[in-house]
Design an enzyme around this catalytic site. Structure first.
Site, PDB file in Angstrom:
ATOM      1  N   ARG A  57       0.802  -1.231   0.000  1.00 23.90           N
ATOM      2  CA  ARG A  57       0.000   0.000   0.000  1.00 23.90           C
ATOM      3  C   ARG A  57       0.826   1.269   0.000  1.00 23.90           C
ATOM      4  NH1 ARG A  57      -2.963  -4.014   1.544  1.00 23.90           N
ATOM      5  NH2 ARG A  57      -0.995  -4.544   2.521  1.00 23.90           N
ATOM      6  N   THR A  58       1.834   1.331   0.865  1.00 21.76           N
ATOM      7  CA  THR A  58       2.560   2.603   0.979  1.00 21.76           C
ATOM      8  C   THR A  58       3.257   2.914  -0.344  1.00 21.76           C
ATOM      9  OG1 THR A  58       2.845   2.166   3.318  1.00 21.76           O
ATOM     10  CG2 THR A  58       4.223   3.886   2.374  1.00 21.76           C
ATOM     11  N   LYS A  68      25.759  -3.517  -2.362  1.00 16.83           N
ATOM     12  CA  LYS A  68      27.230  -3.547  -2.493  1.00 16.83           C
ATOM     13  C   LYS A  68      27.886  -2.889  -1.296  1.00 16.83           C
ATOM     14  CE  LYS A  68      26.940  -2.696  -7.498  1.00 16.83           C
ATOM     15  NZ  LYS A  68      27.247  -1.636  -8.474  1.00 16.83           N
ATOM     16  N   ARG A  93      11.563   3.893   2.642  1.00 18.64           N
ATOM     17  CA  ARG A  93      11.226   2.888   3.672  1.00 18.64           C
ATOM     18  C   ARG A  93      12.485   2.100   3.943  1.00 18.64           C
ATOM     19  NH1 ARG A  93       6.134  -1.031   4.168  1.00 18.64           N
ATOM     20  NH2 ARG A  93       5.298   0.926   4.910  1.00 18.64           N
ATOM     21  N   HIS A 144       5.821   5.999  11.209  1.00 19.10           N
ATOM     22  CA  HIS A 144       5.266   5.854   9.862  1.00 19.10           C
ATOM     23  C   HIS A 144       4.271   7.007   9.658  1.00 19.10           C
ATOM     24  CE1 HIS A 144       3.805   4.213   6.229  1.00 19.10           C
ATOM     25  NE2 HIS A 144       3.579   2.963   6.584  1.00 19.10           N
TER      26      HIS A 144
HETATM   27  C1  NCD Z   1       2.217  -1.163   7.967  1.00 20.05           C
HETATM   28  C2  NCD Z   1       3.723  -0.991   7.986  1.00 20.05           C
HETATM   29  O1  NCD Z   1       4.410  -1.286   7.002  1.00 20.05           O
HETATM   30  O2  NCD Z   1       4.184  -0.536   9.011  1.00 20.05           O
HETATM   31  N1  NCD Z   1       1.656  -1.264   6.705  1.00 20.05           N
HETATM   32  C3  NCD Z   1       1.476  -0.140   5.947  1.00 20.05           C
HETATM   33  O3  NCD Z   1       2.372   0.641   5.737  1.00 20.05           O
HETATM   34  N2  NCD Z   1       0.242   0.080   5.460  1.00 20.05           N
HETATM   35  C4  NCD Z   1       1.721  -2.153   8.934  1.00 20.05           C
HETATM   36  C5  NCD Z   1       2.252  -3.547   8.924  1.00 20.05           C
HETATM   37  O4  NCD Z   1       3.129  -3.916   8.134  1.00 20.05           O
HETATM   38  O5  NCD Z   1       1.754  -4.330   9.724  1.00 20.05           O
END
Ligand code: NCD
Length: 308
Positions: A54-55, A83, A104, A133
């Site tokens: 999703r993100t 590397k 991320r 997040h």
């Molecule tokens: C979450 C995450 O990656 O922290 N998911 C997200 O970004 N929608 C929650 C999770 O992975 O449980």
């Protein structure tokens, strides 16, 4: 020179700015055609050193729907990090090519390091290990505001892995700045909210309990989370804790009619699939709203929010 804005933690946006983002996201939702080419000629780098559905996809869809372009990688093997390149060097390089970077990373604090290495390109924290997040928090607040028509005087139950759940850490901090928000933190004692988050919550604004059944009837918003397997050092411990809370149709009999059920997803067994047909289930709508708030955020960070 005008200062570059980054989004590393929820405190990087004040409540007024968040409200402006929600309004912009509402406007994009209602009139997407007006924003179709606002970001023409702009490039967003999508740097995902950890898995995401999703993100990453909502950010990429957001930029594409604004008429911009996207480049990047969706796993660390796709970059020179494999590397041994430092994150700082990767970011300095990306800043030569892109107007904005979404990062991320499995390490807590990575986004802050990246921001420090990026004097002119905005960096967005799309999750740093078990820490924060903030764009999920924007998504979550937008969902509550959209469905409850308000962001005050509510009881929000946060349930599951409060220790490693980065979405929860950011959300709890942000919610505690709104008037009349009461938090009920439901977790087993092994997965309690870390003290660095608790310390930022106003005294009296939260209670910690171990029973979902006890909290559920009080909830206006129920936010379930996945037990974060990838952050456990001990697999047996994960197996023991992974199913402590399972939301079922039966349990929902005790909940309010106007409840909304949220989850950042991915969902494993903590919400039974039968709950999806309950009108209170809001998690897929939440995922959709995430794209619109990210469109608004991209416009803000690129200083283009007044373009339409
Ligand atoms: C979450 C995450 O990656 O922290 N998911 C997200 O970004 N929608 C929650 C999770 O992975 O449980």
């Amino acid at each position: 020179m005008e200062q570059v804005r980054h989004l590393i933690g929820p405190e990087d946006l004040n409540q007024k700015e968040m409200e402006e983002l929600f309004r912009l996201a509402d406007s994009i939702l209602m009139h997407p055609e007006r924003y179709m080419d606002v970001c023409k000629g702009k490039i967003m780098a999508s740097l995902f050193f950890e898995p995401s559905t999703r993100t990453r996809l909502s950010f990429e869809a957001a930029m594409l729907r604004l008429g911009g372009q996207v480049m990047g990688f969706s796993e660390p093997h796709g970059s020179s990090a494999s590397k041994g390149e430092s994150l700082q060097d990767t970011i300095r390089t990306v800043a030569c090519y892109a107007d904005l970077a979404i990062l991320r990373h499995p390490k807590e604090g990575a986004a802050k390091l990246a921001k420090e290495a990026s004097p002119w390109m905005p960096v967005v924290n799309a999750g740093d290990g078990g820490h924060l997040h903030p764009t999920q928090t924007l998504t979550d607040l937008m969902t509550i505001r959209h469905l409850k028509k308000s962001l005050k005087d509510m009881t929000v139950v946060l349930c599951g892995d409060l220790m490693f759940g980065r979405t929860i850490h950011s959300l709890a901090k942000a919610l505690s700045t709104y008037e009349g928000m009461k938090l009920i933190l439901v977790s087993p004692k092994e997965l309690k909210m870390p003290s660095y988050v608790i310390e930022e919550l106003p005294p009296g604004s939260y209670v910690e309990v171990a029973s979902l059944e006890e909290a559920l009837p009080l909830a206006d918003v129920l936010y379930m989370t996945r037990v974060q397997k990838e952050r456990f050092l001990n697999e047996k411990e994960y197996e023991r804790l992974k199913d402590v809370y399972v939301l079922t149709k039966e349990k929902l009999q005790w909940a309010k009619k106007e409840l909304i059920i949220m989850h950042p997803l991915p969902r494993l067994q903590e919400i039974s699939v039968a709950v999806d047909e309950d009108p209170r289930a809001a998690y897929f709508q939440q995922a959709k709203l995430g794209m619109y708030i990210r469109m608004a955020l991209i416009l803000k960070l690129l200083k283009m929010e007044d373009e339409r």
